[in-house]
Design an enzyme around this catalytic site. Sequence first.
Site, PDB file in Angstrom:
ATOM      1  N   ASP A  89       0.846  -1.199   0.000  1.00 60.68           N
ATOM      2  CA  ASP A  89       0.000   0.000   0.000  1.00 60.68           C
ATOM      3  C   ASP A  89       0.882   1.250   0.000  1.00 60.68           C
ATOM      4  O   ASP A  89       2.066   1.188   0.346  1.00 60.68           O
ATOM      5  CB  ASP A  89      -0.962   0.021   1.199  1.00 60.68           C
ATOM      6  CG  ASP A  89      -0.247   0.122   2.544  1.00 60.68           C
ATOM      7  OD1 ASP A  89       0.810  -0.514   2.717  1.00 60.68           O
ATOM      8  OD2 ASP A  89      -0.742   0.847   3.427  1.00 60.68           O
ATOM      9  N   GLU A 154       0.038  -0.951   5.871  1.00 58.92           N
ATOM     10  CA  GLU A 154       1.123  -0.403   6.683  1.00 58.92           C
ATOM     11  C   GLU A 154       0.962   1.103   6.863  1.00 58.92           C
ATOM     12  O   GLU A 154       1.179   1.632   7.949  1.00 58.92           O
ATOM     13  CB  GLU A 154       2.481  -0.715   6.031  1.00 58.92           C
ATOM     14  CG  GLU A 154       3.668  -0.567   6.977  1.00 58.92           C
ATOM     15  CD  GLU A 154       4.219   0.842   7.082  1.00 58.92           C
ATOM     16  OE1 GLU A 154       4.999   1.113   7.991  1.00 58.92           O
ATOM     17  OE2 GLU A 154       3.846   1.704   6.247  1.00 58.92           O
TER      18      GLU A 154
END
Length: 458
Positions: A89, A154
């Site tokens: 991400d 994250e």
Amino acid sequence: MEKIISYIDSNKDKYVEELKEFLKIPSVSTNPENREDVRKCAEFVKSELKAIGLENIKIYETPGHPIVYGDWLKAGEDKPTILIYGHYDVQPVDPLNLWTNPPFEPTIRNGNIYARGSADDKGQVFIHMKSIQAHMVNNGSLPVNIKFLIEGEEEIGSVNLDNFISSNKELLKCDNVVVSDSAMFDYDVPSICYGLRGLAYMQVEVTGPNRDLHSGSFGGAVNNPINALAHIIAKLKDDKGKILIDGFYDDVLPLTEKEREEFKKLPFDEKKYKEGLEINELFGEEGYSTLERASARPTLDCNGIWGGFQGEGAKTILPSKAGAKISMRLVPNQEPEKIEKLFTDFVNKIAPASVKVKVTSLHGGKGAITPIDSPAIDAAVEALRKGFGKVPLFTREGGSIPVVNTFQTLLEADTILLGFGLPDENAHSPDEHLNLSNFQRGILSIAHYLNELSKIKK
Ligand code: BES
Ligand code: ZN
């Protein structure tokens, strides 16, 4: 290793072209509109793990974004098992107008690849994939057992990862974790990071009157939420950078003399640092050096602030609402939950009765210190020396990777942080990029690292 080294060298252009496909996917985890793109990115990671020769590849669903897992466990029981962690991400791209090229149209300029996620962390995840592939193609096997854990949350605090790890301890069992999601100290200065900060991220919303008011008719008689918020923020920190929240420093471990000596030895150029940021003077807690302030001391910063009229020209109102996002970087031993409570109590205590204040916690994570006297660290020193031709330095960094602490507690495994980004590659900011020579030398270093790790006696 000769064959692998020349294979990596002759494939360097191909790696960059392949990386572009990864970077084109707008996997912004915080943005609900990108939900499907994030999933598409998980699928990309899955197919890549398959292509490099891993097995047992699976996408694990979470209440948020999926986790991708794959492994190759045929090196034998006498060889170490290494868990490679990274994230697919990325951070939001705003302000979009400050990008030279669109953030999801990867572009090469001056030996760098520009795109959101190039340094943080897709490019670094790709380094691991390609070094594994180089071993597989040339030897048909890997020198150590490998597990891959790549998550999609994250950048929003790894909110579902601890749960996944605690319910899959056997699956993730390993001797060491390796993470490339940080930076080298400088160009041509490879480094091993042994400390990360934690984080507590808060939101403060201030409400005044039930609607925007004419500032001529009501100004002076009704408190203005923007002014009230500004007062609150100003009371959180003094003008020398010390945080004023009651009890904030209680659990901070002071830096030892030895640690401070180590910081002084790092080749840090303060003049260059200021010039790179176009600032005349640095600012920070009294009594600490810039490197200490930026990696080993706690902080408090506003990340965003809103309220009232933001358009062209002037509009005379007394707004109804204002708000701010405020994060605190924590040092190891400070507990995010405790800091969240101290922050909330303090803001409620200083808030004037003339406005309503709502404090919420968005996410948090613990910091970590990892040991630097282990065979896996010695192997990393050797691998970076071979990959970069230089002996690496040991550094601490100010960013956060909360799962490193979880690996310590739940898997009882220490993490080796081998970052291949650079501090000025604009992670989280417009024109994020990754130096292609570091990308290439990163692949080479990790290929060496797998080989060096295989020499460790279990
Ligand atoms: N790659 C960074 C962490 C990092 C940054 C390590 C700088 C070392 C130096 C990571 O992707 C990141 O940005 N993490 C977030 C975590 C947070 C959302 C809990 C961060 O630090 O803001
Ligand atoms: Zn990041």
